[in-house]
Design a protein around this motif. Structure first.
Motif, PDB file in Angstrom:
ATOM      1  N   GLY A 186       0.789  -1.218   0.000  1.00  0.00           N
ATOM      2  CA  GLY A 186       0.000   0.000   0.000  1.00  0.00           C
ATOM      3  C   GLY A 186       0.821   1.267   0.000  1.00  0.00           C
ATOM      4  O   GLY A 186       0.387   2.296  -0.518  1.00  0.00           O
ATOM      5  N   ASN A 193       1.089   2.711  -3.489  1.00  0.00           N
ATOM      6  CA  ASN A 193      -0.092   3.445  -3.939  1.00  0.00           C
ATOM      7  C   ASN A 193      -0.270   4.746  -3.160  1.00  0.00           C
ATOM      8  O   ASN A 193      -0.709   5.759  -3.716  1.00  0.00           O
ATOM      9  N   VAL A 235     -10.595   2.100  -3.177  1.00  0.00           N
ATOM     10  CA  VAL A 235      -9.955   2.143  -1.867  1.00  0.00           C
ATOM     11  C   VAL A 235      -9.844   3.596  -1.432  1.00  0.00           C
ATOM     12  O   VAL A 235      -9.337   4.435  -2.178  1.00  0.00           O
ATOM     13  N   PHE A 283      -5.126   3.676   1.581  1.00  0.00           N
ATOM     14  CA  PHE A 283      -4.181   2.577   1.371  1.00  0.00           C
ATOM     15  C   PHE A 283      -3.419   2.319   2.659  1.00  0.00           C
ATOM     16  O   PHE A 283      -2.881   3.251   3.260  1.00  0.00           O
ATOM     17  N   TYR A 341      -1.527  -5.033  -2.206  1.00  0.00           N
ATOM     18  CA  TYR A 341      -2.571  -4.767  -3.179  1.00  0.00           C
ATOM     19  C   TYR A 341      -2.114  -5.348  -4.516  1.00  0.00           C
ATOM     20  O   TYR A 341      -0.911  -5.474  -4.763  1.00  0.00           O
TER      21      TYR A 341
END
Length: 186
Positions: free
Chosen positions: A3, A6, A33, A36, A42
């Motif tokens: 995460g 992202n 989402v 994150f 992910y």
């Protein structure tokens, strides 16, 4: 990908273009989402979709998005998340690059499911080297260029990066010819 990758894309976009652009990018990428989690994994496709959507929404090439993201990763994300590890990995650009395998070993201790790329250096000279990049993830050559540009800035070192071999063009892995002038900002 974890995460934190992202989150870093999100931070890059919001810092430079605002929340509205980030919301458009998420929508275009089909990402629902809201937050994150750094230590949660992910799908890689989600990150690729965010980069592609950023390219379309911001009106820049995917290559430019990946360059900016790589630089942002070094100068913002890594400094905030791994500051002491970054400092311990080398005092100069070449020293840091040569020690990249050790750095990724340390990071893998924090993120047990991490599948980091492998880096190694060859043809090491006073002001240049070849950096070999091995990854199971396709399409990140331009991200690595951005990382190298960011490292040059971090070390106040003017860098020149040339992709000598591309996996996407049939080579076994990417190879970057990196040259530098220390003490000159890039």
């Amino acid at each position: 990908m974890y995460g934190m990758v992202n989150k870093a894309v999100q931070d890059l976009v919001i810092t430079n273009f605002g929340d509205e652009k980030w919301d458009l990018i998420k929508q275009k990428a089909g990402v629902e989402v809201d937050v994150f989690l750094s230590n949660e994994s992910y799908p890689d496709e989600m990150t690729y979709d965010l980069v592609e959507a950023a390219s379309e929404v911001l009106g820049v090439s995917g290559r430019e998005v990946l360059h900016a993201f790589g630089e942002h990763w070094v100068l913002q994300t890594a400094r905030q998340g791994y500051g002491s590890m970054l400092e311990a990995n080398g005092r100069t650009l070449p020293e840091f690059l040569i020690n990249l395998p050790t750095f990724h070993t340390r990071v893998a201790m924090i993120f047990p499911d991490l599948k980091p790329p492998r880096f190694n250096c060859t043809d090491i000279k006073e002001n240049s080297l070849l950096l070999h990049y091995h990854s199971h993830r396709p399409g990140l050559t331009d991200f690595v260029i951005g990382l190298l540009q960011g490292l040059g800035k971090m070390f106040n070192t003017s860098t020149k990066i040339v992709v000598a071999q591309r996996k996407a063009e049939g080579a076994d892995h990417d190879v970057f010819a990196v040259s530098w002038v220390e003490g000159e900002a890039g």
